[in-house]
Design an enzyme around this catalytic site. Sequence first.
Site, mmCIF file in Angstrom:
data_model
loop_
_atom_site.group_PDB
_atom_site.id
_atom_site.type_symbol
_atom_site.label_atom_id
_atom_site.label_comp_id
_atom_site.label_asym_id
_atom_site.label_seq_id
_atom_site.Cartn_x
_atom_site.Cartn_y
_atom_site.Cartn_z
ATOM 1 N N HIS A 37 0.839 -1.208 0.000
ATOM 2 C CA HIS A 37 0.000 0.000 0.000
ATOM 3 C C HIS A 37 0.870 1.253 0.000
ATOM 4 O O HIS A 37 0.556 2.241 -0.677
ATOM 5 C CB HIS A 37 -0.863 0.057 1.268
ATOM 6 C CG HIS A 37 -1.876 -1.029 1.383
ATOM 7 N ND1 HIS A 37 -1.772 -2.051 2.292
ATOM 8 C CD2 HIS A 37 -3.037 -1.245 0.717
ATOM 9 C CE1 HIS A 37 -2.805 -2.852 2.185
ATOM 10 N NE2 HIS A 37 -3.592 -2.393 1.229
ATOM 11 N N LYS A 151 -1.500 -6.504 -7.975
ATOM 12 C CA LYS A 151 -1.703 -7.832 -7.385
ATOM 13 C C LYS A 151 -3.163 -8.252 -7.571
ATOM 14 O O LYS A 151 -3.455 -9.389 -7.883
ATOM 15 C CB LYS A 151 -1.354 -7.850 -5.898
ATOM 16 C CG LYS A 151 -1.496 -9.254 -5.326
ATOM 17 C CD LYS A 151 -1.082 -9.327 -3.902
ATOM 18 C CE LYS A 151 -2.197 -9.076 -2.949
ATOM 19 N NZ LYS A 151 -3.270 -10.070 -2.917
ATOM 20 N N LEU A 186 2.964 -9.315 -1.137
ATOM 21 C CA LEU A 186 2.490 -8.776 0.140
ATOM 22 C C LEU A 186 0.975 -8.621 0.087
ATOM 23 O O LEU A 186 0.419 -8.203 -0.919
ATOM 24 C CB LEU A 186 3.141 -7.422 0.437
ATOM 25 C CG LEU A 186 4.657 -7.403 0.603
ATOM 26 C CD1 LEU A 186 5.091 -6.092 1.256
ATOM 27 C CD2 LEU A 186 5.179 -8.578 1.419
#
Length: 291
Positions: A37, A151, A186
């Site tokens: 993020h 992602k 992640l």
Amino acid sequence: MNKVQRVSSLRAAVQAARKDKKTIGFVPTMGGLHEGHLELVRVAKRRADFVVVSIYLNPTQFGKNEDLDNYPSTDEEDARNLAELGADLLFLPEQQTMYPGDLDEQTVVYVPKIGDMYCGTDRPEHFYGVTTVVSRLFNMVQPDVAIFGNKDYQQIAIIRRMVEDLAYPIQVVGVDTVRSEDGLALSSRNAYLGMKEMAVAPSLQQSLRDMADVLREKASVVSKNALKSLEDSIKTSLKKKGFKPQYITVCRRSDLKPAKKGDQELVILAAAQLGKARLIDNLEVTLGEVK
Ligand code: PAF
């Protein structure tokens, strides 16, 4: 960094920035922020003069038996990290702001077909929830540019489609997946992985790399039957490692439809359950021309 909860305060801050001739960048999140993020925020800072980040755990994109109640929440740390990165405004709307009234009486935004495949098959309500909340956030923030992680490959494809169909004057930017050294993408959901699962989890990305090697070596494998047997063999090897694969699929980057002979710009999409975590990952593959 200022924090606001109300749309009126958000709009006032954005209008003030616009008055100063600043462009507006927007990073929507559900909190539980990790390095992936933070990278979105860094990209937003490079792309726009005034960066708004939202944290809103959106209930409509979670199914009944999913992890809404356990979803990681680290609000104070998130705010600290965002301030350090130079985000200008943190928008923390309450449920009543995002969804005034009963949830089942709300207007929904639905992108058909591309939203019904893959994760949309396994989680039928998920993308309705995503497109509905993102379209509301877009209307509230009115950014020039919105940043999402690659992602969630299908998510960003659906959002691009929504932006095109609903004529939002917003540029959607995708940012490369941030991975740990062992290749694991992640994700907030990695918090559900135990030690042993953490060690196994990177093999999802490794399987996609192996699959990409086969595709590059033998582009002729891009035919319905050969792809099916390649996908099946990857699923079998993932199962042996403890995954419960939901889908592994080779598709066209342009519209995420299953790859056909002659397609060159491909992406492999995958979702698999590992213990309590549902992991998703992807890998873009470009094939040379088949002679
Ligand atoms: O990718 C996410 O974190 C969420 O789906 C989003 C885009 C913030 C919408 O709730």
